[in-house]
Write an enzyme that holds these catalytic residues in place. Sequence first.
Site, PDB file in Angstrom:
ATOM      1  CB  THR A 104       9.056  -0.768  -8.386  1.00  0.00           C
ATOM      2  OG1 THR A 104       8.299  -0.546  -6.971  1.00  0.00           O
ATOM      3  CG2 THR A 104      10.435  -1.101  -8.094  1.00  0.00           C
ATOM      4  CD  GLU A 118       8.064   0.126   7.124  1.00  0.00           C
ATOM      5  OE1 GLU A 118       8.054   1.461   6.535  1.00  0.00           O
ATOM      6  OE2 GLU A 118       8.308  -0.620   6.163  1.00  0.00           O
TER       7      GLU A 118
HETATM    8  C1  DMJ Z   1      11.579   1.717  -3.223  1.00  0.00           C
HETATM    9  O1  DMJ Z   1      13.130   1.400  -3.255  1.00  0.00           O
HETATM   10  C2  DMJ Z   1      10.813   1.150  -4.072  1.00  0.00           C
HETATM   11  O2  DMJ Z   1       9.532   1.785  -4.121  1.00  0.00           O
HETATM   12  C3  DMJ Z   1      10.381  -0.362  -3.795  1.00  0.00           C
HETATM   13  O3  DMJ Z   1       9.697  -0.661  -4.683  1.00  0.00           O
HETATM   14  C4  DMJ Z   1       9.849  -0.462  -2.572  1.00  0.00           C
HETATM   15  N1  DMJ Z   1      10.652   0.105  -1.438  1.00  0.00           N
HETATM   16  C5  DMJ Z   1      11.372   1.561  -1.533  1.00  0.00           C
HETATM   17  C6  DMJ Z   1      10.755   2.762  -0.939  1.00  0.00           C
HETATM   18  O4  DMJ Z   1       9.928   2.558  -0.095  1.00  0.00           O
END
Ligand code: DMJ
Length: 629
Positions: free
Chosen positions: A610, A499
């Site tokens: 994202t 992480e």
């Molecule tokens: C996802 O939900 C998206 O990529 C977000 O921007 C960050 N975290 C998670 C995946 O790790």
Amino acid sequence: MVLPRKLPGMPGWPAALGLRLPQKFLFLLFLSGLLTLCFGALFLLPDSSRFKRLFLPRRATSSSSSSSSSSSTRDTELPRSPPAAAEPRHASPAAPRRLREKLRARNAAPAAHTAPASRPHGPDGERPAEVGTGAPRESRAPFRFDYERFRQSLRHPVRGERPDQDPDIRARKMKIKEMMKFAWDNYKQYALGKNELRPLTKNGHIGNMFGGLRGATVVDALDTLYIMELEEEFQEAKTWVEKSFDLNVNGEASLFEVNIRYIGGLLAAYYLTGEEVFKSKALELGEKLLPAFNTPTGIPRGVINLGSGMSWSWGWASAGSSILAEFGTLHLEFLHLTELSGNPVFAEKVLNIRKVLRRVEKPQGLYPNFLSPVTGNWVQHHVSIGGLGDSFYEYLIKSWLMSDKKDSEAKKMYDDALEAIEKHLVKKSAGGLTYIAEWRGGILDHKMGHLACFSGGMIALGAEHGGEEKKQHYMDLAAEITNTCHESYARSDTKLGPEAFRFDAGTEAMATRLSERYYILRPEVVESYVYMWRLTHDVKYRQWGWEVVKALEKHCRVEAGFSGIRDVYTTVPTHDNMQQSFFLAETLKYLYLLFCEDDVLSLDDWVFNTEAHPLPVNHSNFKPKASVQ
Ligand code: DMJ
């Protein structure tokens, strides 16, 4: 009020008063004036007045005790300009006047979601001719998004097999498709309608991020199933959305998560398939998010009750602040909500966020992670390209790309931010690994989160489209960061990354704390591999992606799905019993795209939100391209 009727044989009551004709006329004039005054006074009563509810539809006055709900739901009904920087949260003296204006406007408006008279206005009230995704609309005819015209604007087919593809590459692609089918089938069997699958206990997980919404995995998986041509599974997911996806929920949701997963997933599914159900659900849900923006600055709060519209900040966020990566990761989806509905309110909300961010002073040119939605000032100076900051930067460069490279303001903000990040945060370890540290009021924390590993891909994407002089420099930086993230995988026993990893006390690209050793099926590292592959065609990115596939199969695949693991540094991992929805939306999609031809979800036509949901680039207002196949 009703006047007493004249009774037979009795004089009318002005006559009974013994008045002559001109006096009667004056008396009636006075009476009608009095009536008008009384009626008008009803609208000067406070928001909670029972009388006003008699004259206004429920939406405009409900939740009067919660200003966030009341005025924002009004926003959804009629286009209006972005709120002024210091618009008061509670009822202002101008409120009755605004109500009257809205009433007048409602009477004049032909229907909800008609085309606005003009495009949304830009950060300073000027027309941001290039930031919207769509064309100016002068007509007031009911709005309809022209899906066929959009499809014709695409430069490449969105999916499909290439008969001449290398058989080994194709076999790898098919393996990833099988993983997706396995993840979906198990979710469907044990958890359909819940948010995630618990693959060890074979049941569903609901959690508390989505405010009572269900089916996060269904909505997140839709476009991946479609792209992989898992037709039957796609139909199963679509049927669930049609029949069981209930938006009338009443719970506390993360504005950010609902936006990136649900709205992003629905928008992508609509653009890929043209199925109206996805569009209408996205728009309905989008409207439910609007009350969160009703703050003095227009910067939304992080949590919203989807039923009442009440919103507030995360308890853990510094002094009631809003989070940069949350309010900075709405732009792409909200522009598309305006594009599809003809309702400018969504675009106005995110353009206002940009205005606030553009104006606030940036320490050393950096954007801290916590901003007060009340004052519009930073609450503390923690800067990170990983969690809390990450996707804000991503959305700047993607806003520019999505606008067909016309949103030059977003490009400038991105360029300036990246320059500051490089100057203050980018470091090289003793062993030669480039990484991006975190910044706490000027002091560096030599740590990089898994989340920050998306930045290799982002910097490559920006470099590709930047000026010639900086292009090579940023491509090199992107390659170095991607290499560092790969090292964080390569140095673990499972070949999956932790992480967070550190560069201090002799450590390089490894987690030092027990609490940072876990891997929850995150996508960011393979996301960067995809961009690097598409932009360089260096085969090492495909090899690195294949290493991830093998590691997932070995350590995360269990009898009923895929699970995260608690420690990447042991080959007898403990599973966390959670198949995250982003594993289907992002990790498997990016792995699949790594082994596809470049024209499958081409970067010419699409930007990925994202959560890896593809949203179309606005090619000159979706102008059809003659050579479209
Ligand atoms: C996802 O939900 C998206 O990529 C977000 O921007 C960050 N975290 C998670 C995946 O790790």
